[in-house]
Design an enzyme around this catalytic site. Structure first.
Site, PDB file in Angstrom:
ATOM      1  N   ARG A   1       0.822  -1.171   0.180  1.00 55.52           N
ATOM      2  CA  ARG A   1      -0.050   0.117   0.000  1.00 55.52           C
ATOM      3  C   ARG A   1       0.761   1.341  -0.202  1.00 55.52           C
ATOM      4  NH1 ARG A   1      -3.478   2.549   4.799  1.00 55.52           N
ATOM      5  NH2 ARG A   1      -4.849   3.948   3.416  1.00 55.52           N
TER       6      ARG A   1
ATOM      7  N   HIS B   1       0.823   4.071  -2.747  1.00 57.81           N
ATOM      8  CA  HIS B   1       0.740   5.734  -2.521  1.00 57.81           C
ATOM      9  C   HIS B   1       1.630   6.403  -2.846  1.00 57.81           C
ATOM     10  CE1 HIS B   1      -3.186   5.666   0.072  1.00 57.81           C
ATOM     11  NE2 HIS B   1      -3.077   4.607  -0.526  1.00 57.81           N
TER      12      HIS B   1
ATOM     13  N   GLY C   1       5.256  10.137  -8.553  1.00 63.48           N
ATOM     14  CA  GLY C   1       5.837   8.923  -9.211  1.00 63.48           C
ATOM     15  C   GLY C   1       6.675   7.963  -8.335  1.00 63.48           C
TER      16      GLY C   1
ATOM     17  N   SER D   1       8.673   9.861  -2.234  1.00 65.38           N
ATOM     18  CA  SER D   1       8.122  11.207  -1.723  1.00 65.38           C
ATOM     19  C   SER D   1       7.234  11.052  -0.494  1.00 65.38           C
ATOM     20  CB  SER D   1       7.597  12.179  -2.838  1.00 65.38           C
ATOM     21  OG  SER D   1       6.540  11.360  -3.639  1.00 65.38           O
TER      22      SER D   1
ATOM     23  N   ASN E   1      -3.329   9.310   3.726  1.00 69.24           N
ATOM     24  CA  ASN E   1      -2.111   8.568   4.077  1.00 69.24           C
ATOM     25  C   ASN E   1      -1.866   8.581   5.572  1.00 69.24           C
ATOM     26  OD1 ASN E   1      -1.385   8.189   1.417  1.00 69.24           O
ATOM     27  ND2 ASN E   1       0.281  10.251   1.370  1.00 69.24           N
TER      28      ASN E   1
ATOM     29  N   HIS F   1      -5.905  -6.394  -2.974  1.00 64.87           N
ATOM     30  CA  HIS F   1      -6.819  -6.451  -1.572  1.00 64.87           C
ATOM     31  C   HIS F   1      -7.041  -8.012  -1.389  1.00 64.87           C
ATOM     32  CE1 HIS F   1      -9.269  -2.319  -2.294  1.00 64.87           C
ATOM     33  NE2 HIS F   1      -7.812  -2.352  -2.049  1.00 64.87           N
ATOM     34  N   THR F   2      -6.141  -8.908  -1.873  1.00 65.71           N
ATOM     35  CA  THR F   2      -6.353 -10.200  -1.296  1.00 65.71           C
ATOM     36  C   THR F   2      -5.536 -10.248   0.065  1.00 65.71           C
ATOM     37  OG1 THR F   2      -5.482 -12.570  -2.069  1.00 65.71           O
ATOM     38  CG2 THR F   2      -4.105 -10.740  -2.704  1.00 65.71           C
TER      39      THR F   2
ATOM     40  N   ASP G   1      -9.673  -9.848   2.612  1.00 61.77           N
ATOM     41  CA  ASP G   1     -10.038 -11.026   2.082  1.00 61.77           C
ATOM     42  C   ASP G   1     -10.486 -11.801   3.427  1.00 61.77           C
ATOM     43  OD1 ASP G   1     -10.164 -13.566   1.375  1.00 61.77           O
ATOM     44  OD2 ASP G   1      -8.154 -13.816   0.393  1.00 61.77           O
TER      45      ASP G   1
ATOM     46  N   THR H   1      -8.612 -15.877   2.956  1.00 63.83           N
ATOM     47  CA  THR H   1      -6.986 -16.334   3.091  1.00 63.83           C
ATOM     48  C   THR H   1      -6.584 -14.768   3.199  1.00 63.83           C
ATOM     49  OG1 THR H   1      -7.039 -16.414   0.599  1.00 63.83           O
ATOM     50  CG2 THR H   1      -7.365 -18.294   1.600  1.00 63.83           C
TER      51      THR H   1
ATOM     52  N   ASP I   1      -3.369 -14.336  -3.172  1.00 61.87           N
ATOM     53  CA  ASP I   1      -4.049 -15.457  -4.240  1.00 61.87           C
ATOM     54  C   ASP I   1      -4.925 -14.881  -4.960  1.00 61.87           C
ATOM     55  OD1 ASP I   1      -5.678 -15.391  -2.085  1.00 61.87           O
ATOM     56  OD2 ASP I   1      -5.584 -17.176  -1.460  1.00 61.87           O
TER      57      ASP I   1
END
Length: 342
Positions: free
Chosen positions: A72, A76, A82, A86, A104, A204-205, A257, A260, A265
């Site tokens: 994450r 971000h 880029g 930063s 953030n 998001h797994t 998730d 799991t 996965d």
């Protein structure tokens, strides 16, 4: 040698003309193609990758949420200025940095701690050589692999950016209130296709989301239903109990998730088909005709998901990178080498 003299000299040698065109073509290659290499530090800091592997393994074993946290953090970072580290800069009395933008503030501390540990260890062996941006990029890839995800190549040679402002953050990320059209438009503005967006959302797994991000789906949803009827009813009841005191305990969160949560996965996509998508934006991907085919594909074929995710992450990892004099190698990841007052 001046360009005019070079051009005249080459014109006088017919066999050299193809070389001129090759040279000119190469000069117009983007920095992501001409400056980066997987072997960038092989000679200048040969211990870079072994050090990273040791630091990453130790941190993930001790703090199993590190992989999701770092993934994450990386996203971000890359989506604002880029992939230039930063997001790692700390605010001071003259500047409110990216990490203090509202969206953030929930970035997990484990990810910042990992990068700090790695930077300290690498600076001991190779002072002033390895950028924080490269440390974050490698850490993200290796952690994804460590929790079962796909390997992808990370080319190195990024420089750390000179700018980090909280005021530039808003509007660069999909929020839980966005429609699919808004998400598609956002990703398209950054050069990503609908398929790449759906693949990247598969991150998001792993990880979790705070209750405030989906509480609107749990309580007083409509006149006819207390919770969002697209939720699996048992799942909704469990979430309602978990988040019952989320207004007083803002740290309350649920796994993205539920089946799991610690394994990378394709279960995330299977969950969407079962009414187990945590965020409204998750479930929307299954409902929308523009994104559902990719949800169905990745739910049925984990190999296809891994290939698409790896490709998309390679693309993310070189998004608006800095090379040469457009960046620096920071001595500390949380501060610019030269103190900035604006």
């Amino acid at each position: 040698m001046k360009m005019g003299f070079l051009y005249t000299s080459l014109l006088s040698q017919p066999m050299a003309m193809p070389l001129l065109f090759i040279a000119l073509a190469l000069s117009f290659l983007p920095h992501t193609q001409s400056k980066l290499s997987a072997a960038y530090y092989d000679k200048t800091c040969p211990l870079f990758k072994p050090i990273m592997r040791e630091i990453i393994s130790t941190k993930q074993i001790n703090d199993p949420t590190t992989a999701a946290a770092t993934l994450r953090l990386f996203f971000h970072d890359c989506m604002v200025e880029g992939c230039d580290a930063s997001v790692l800069i700390s605010s001071n009395s003259f500047n409110t940095a990216e990490r203090d933008a509202d969206i953030n503030l929930s970035l997990p501390g484990d990810s910042f701690d990992l990068i700090t540990r790695a930077k300290i260890a690498i600076e001991v062996q190779c002072p002033g050589i390895v950028s924080c941006a490269d440390i974050l990029a490698i850490a993200t890839r290796d952690l994804i692999v460590m929790v079962g995800g796909p390997y992808y190549e990370v080319r190195l040679g990024r420089k750390d950016g000179f700018i980090s402002k909280a005021s530039r953050v808003d509007g660069n990320f999909a929020t839980s209130s966005m429609s699919v059209s808004e998400m598609l438009s956002l990703f398209e503005s950054k050069g990503f296709t609908a398929q790449e967006m759906v693949a990247l959302t598969g991150a998001h797994t792993i990880g979790f989301s705070h209750c405030k991000e989906f509480s609107h789906r749990l309580y007083n949803f409509s006149k006819t239903s207390e919770f969002d009827p697209t939720y699996n009813p048992k799942y909704a009841e469990a979430l309602r109990k978990l988040c019952a005191k989320y207004t007083s305990n803002t740290a309350m969160a649920a796994f993205n998730d539920v089946v799991t949560p610690s394994k990378f996965d394709n279960m995330y996509y299977l969950n969407l088909k079962r009414g187990l998508g945590l965020l409204s934006t998750d479930h929307a991907l299954y409902l929308d005709s523009r994104t559902r085919p990719y949800v169905d594909l990745y739910a049925a074929n984990q190999t296809a998901f891994f290939q698409a995710f790896a490709h998309a992450m390679e693309k993310v990892s070189v998004h608006k990178i800095k090379t040469g004099r457009k960046g620096e190698v920071r001595r500390r990841c949380d501060s610019f080498n030269n103190f900035k007052t604006s």
